[in-house]
Scaffold this motif. Structure first.
Motif: not given
Length: 226
Positions: A157-178, A148-153
């Motif tokens: 918000t109005s007063n803070s930032t929120v970290e989201i990590f997406y774990s991605m896999v390449h299936v069916d010819g496109r990147w998908k969320l794992r 998998r490949i992690p994507v950090k985003m």
């Protein structure tokens, strides 16, 4: 000598065509993957734009937002892989149950992700940053050295930032969320724990699979009363 020259000339076009086919086969076997962060950014941008334009309505009627999350995420989520992970060791016992659980599980994942976004802020949500995938990591993925490949985003918000990590896999010819991790909460891991607890309580995997939505609803109700 003349006969040999004629034979070479007659075979030459065939050899050239064969070489072209071999080059094409090599190219087809090892396509150059684009990094997954562009797909992540595209989907998240559209999702946040939809939220920001309708946030008052969605706060009153979350189901409307869940439908939009479903519409945008369903094509780019590897529900089969996530479902198998959530079922854990029980996924190997009955393949038919895995397929059935995928559809049952999909709604709970969509709602969990949607509720997480709804709880972030009452004002505008925007993408603050998206980390780029290194060429070295992309190469390792193509070589099968990482699954998998992690994507950090970061979402602001109005007063803070929120970290989201997406774990991605390449299936069916496109990147998908794992998987998704929001502020340290690993969604797939949390669901896996809840599935195992439900099996311990009810003693039957088929029962948990068929009644997953009701079990999760009951669990949410108990959590909200605490």
């Amino acid at each position: 000598m003349e006969a040999r020259m004629k034979m070479v000339k007659s075979v030459q076009p065939f050899l050239i065509a064969l070489a072209c086919l071999m080059m094409a086969a090599v190219s087809y076997a090892a396509p150059v993957l684009q990094p997954p962060e562009e797909e992540v950014k595209k989907i998240t941008t559209e999702l946040l734009d939809t939220f920001n334009k309708n946030k008052e309505q969605y706060k009153k009627n979350p189901d409307g937002f869940f439908k939009e999350v479903d519409r945008l995420l369903s094509p780019v989520v590897a529900f089969d892989q996530v479902g198998r992970y959530v079922m854990g060791k029980y996924a190997h016992r009955n393949p038919d149950q895995v397929v059935k659980f995928e559809s049952e599980f999909k709604d709970s994942l969509i709602r969990f992700y949607g509720k997480a976004l709804l709880s972030l802020d009452d004002t505008s949500l925007i993408i603050d940053s998206v980390d780029k995938t290194s060429p070295e990591l992309l190469k390792k993925y193509q070589e099968g050295k990482t699954s998998r490949i992690p994507v950090k985003m970061k979402i602001r918000t109005s007063n803070s930032t929120v970290e989201i990590f997406y774990s991605m896999v390449h299936v069916d010819g496109r990147w998908k969320l794992r998987n998704v991790t929001i502020e340290g909460i690993n969604i797939a891991k949390q669901f896996q724990s809840q599935f195992a607890d439900a099996v311990d309580r009810h003693k039957k995997v088929p029962y948990v699979v068929e009644n997953w939505t009701a079990i999760m609803s009951s669990s949410t109700d108990k959590g909200s009363k605490k």
